[in-house]
Design a protein around this motif. Structure first.
Motif, short mmCIF file in Angstrom:
data_model
loop_
_atom_site.label_atom_id
_atom_site.label_comp_id
_atom_site.label_asym_id
_atom_site.label_seq_id
_atom_site.Cartn_x
_atom_site.Cartn_y
_atom_site.Cartn_z
N LEU A 136 6.71 8.42 13.14
CA LEU A 136 6.76 8.99 11.53
C LEU A 136 5.75 8.82 10.71
N ARG A 137 5.35 7.70 10.56
CA ARG A 137 4.52 7.27 9.70
C ARG A 137 3.11 7.96 9.52
N ILE A 138 2.65 8.07 11.10
CA ILE A 138 1.43 8.66 11.27
C ILE A 138 1.52 10.15 10.99
N SER A 139 2.50 10.78 11.50
CA SER A 139 2.59 12.19 10.99
C SER A 139 2.67 12.49 9.64
N ILE A 140 3.36 12.01 8.89
CA ILE A 140 3.62 11.87 7.23
C ILE A 140 2.38 11.33 6.67
N GLU A 141 1.76 10.18 6.79
CA GLU A 141 0.83 9.69 6.11
C GLU A 141 -0.32 10.45 6.26
N ASN A 192 3.54 -7.12 0.67
CA ASN A 192 4.12 -6.34 -0.24
C ASN A 192 2.75 -5.34 -0.80
N LEU A 193 1.72 -5.96 -1.13
CA LEU A 193 0.60 -5.07 -1.61
C LEU A 193 0.35 -4.07 -0.63
N ASP A 194 0.48 -4.41 0.75
CA ASP A 194 0.31 -3.21 1.83
C ASP A 194 1.24 -2.16 1.77
N GLN A 195 2.37 -2.56 1.48
CA GLN A 195 3.18 -1.39 1.06
C GLN A 195 3.05 -0.71 -0.22
N ASN A 196 2.70 -1.38 -1.31
CA ASN A 196 2.30 -0.84 -2.53
C ASN A 196 1.28 0.26 -2.27
N PHE A 197 0.12 -0.17 -1.54
CA PHE A 197 -0.90 0.74 -1.20
C PHE A 197 -0.61 2.01 -0.55
N HIS A 198 0.21 1.93 0.35
CA HIS A 198 0.68 3.24 0.99
C HIS A 198 1.66 3.87 0.14
N LEU A 199 2.46 3.47 -0.66
CA LEU A 199 3.57 4.28 -1.27
C LEU A 199 2.69 4.67 -2.59
N THR A 200 1.63 4.14 -3.03
CA THR A 200 0.85 4.54 -4.03
C THR A 200 0.22 5.90 -3.75
N LEU A 201 -0.21 6.05 -2.57
CA LEU A 201 -0.77 7.31 -2.11
C LEU A 201 0.24 8.29 -2.35
N THR A 202 1.44 8.21 -1.64
CA THR A 202 2.49 9.08 -1.74
C THR A 202 2.81 9.50 -3.17
N ARG A 203 2.72 8.61 -4.10
CA ARG A 203 3.09 8.71 -5.43
C ARG A 203 2.14 9.78 -6.06
N PHE A 204 0.73 9.34 -5.70
CA PHE A 204 -0.31 10.03 -6.30
C PHE A 204 -0.40 11.34 -5.92
N ALA A 205 0.05 11.80 -4.92
CA ALA A 205 0.26 13.02 -4.23
C ALA A 205 1.59 13.74 -4.68
N SER A 206 2.24 13.24 -5.46
CA SER A 206 3.52 13.77 -6.11
C SER A 206 4.45 14.27 -5.10
N TYR A 207 4.74 13.42 -3.81
CA TYR A 207 5.68 13.46 -2.77
C TYR A 207 6.90 12.75 -2.89
N GLU A 208 7.82 12.93 -3.80
CA GLU A 208 8.94 11.98 -4.26
C GLU A 208 9.88 11.92 -3.13
N LEU A 209 10.03 12.83 -2.38
CA LEU A 209 11.20 12.91 -1.03
C LEU A 209 10.33 12.19 -0.08
#
Length: 225
Positions: free
Chosen positions: A91-96, A136-153
């Protein structure tokens, strides 16, 4: 409309919310391992609070799949199976990979600098051998990418997947040189975004996630061998 000179009310965290954050942090940082059984009473005593907010917090953690209840014994941290791990990274590979492709065409210099700062913080955590901080920073890195893309769901979905993989990821990053490898992989992803090459950025993200999955599997085999 009249001005009443009123200040907005800032919502304070409830005891249940604070308990939830503390327990979840202890689990994801490896302070509560999946091979120990604990109780609501023990958690309440540790947090110096009543059992009611603890019970409510635990129910949320059970729903998220981080904790499981053992009848007549107590609670334990969920152990991720090999099949579940495969699904998490599928799932992570497909989504990210799709997230990074969209983001590469729209990311700003300011956002790139924010990602670089996360990497600098990761380097500091690595040099201080702070595995939990690094994760924790690793998680922040990946979630920041999603936030920048405005993909809230998508961000909410990824948050759950990250939490599940983090359950066994802490020991994996402590494998020799893995923290440095993760750092370099993150920097390579940023470099591809800077050159505005979405396909290259996606390839680097996919490779990074596959290597992370492999590292976790190697750690699991080491533990069970």
């Amino acid at each position: 409309m009249p001005k009443y000179n009123l200040k907005p009310i800032v919502k304070e965290e409830t005891t249940k919310e604070r308990a939830y954050k503390e327990i979840k942090s202890a689990i994801l940082n490896g302070y509560i391992s999946y091979d120990e059984i604990f109780t609501e009473v023990q958690l309440a005593e540790s947090l110096n609070t009543s059992r009611t907010p603890i019970r409510e917090a635990v129910q949320d953690l059970i729903k998220e799949g981080l904790v499981i209840a053992i009848p007549r014994k107590g609670l334990t941290v969920r152990k991720i199976t090999e099949n579940e791990l495969e699904q998490i990274f599928m799932l992570r590979i497909s989504i990210e990979s799709e997230v990074i492709k969209k983001l590469t065409g729209m990311i700003s210099q300011k956002q790139l600098e924010e990602l670089k700062q996360i990497c600098q913080d990761q380097e500091e955590a690595m040099n201080n051998d702070e595995g939990a901080v690094f994760i924790n920073l690793d998680q922040n890195f990946h979630l920041t990418l999603t936030r920048f893309a405005s993909y809230e769901l998508v961000e909410q979905v990824l948050l759950n997947l990250h939490d599940l993989s983090t359950l066994i990821g802490l020991q994996a990053v402590k494998r020799k040189n893995r923290m440095n490898e993760v750092l370099q992989e993150h920097l390579a992803i940023i470099e591809a975004m800077e050159t505005q090459d979405p396909e290259q950025a996606a390839r680097r993200m996919i490779e990074h996630l596959r290597l992370t999955n492999k590292s976790i599997k190697l750690q699991e085999k080491g533990e069970t061998s």
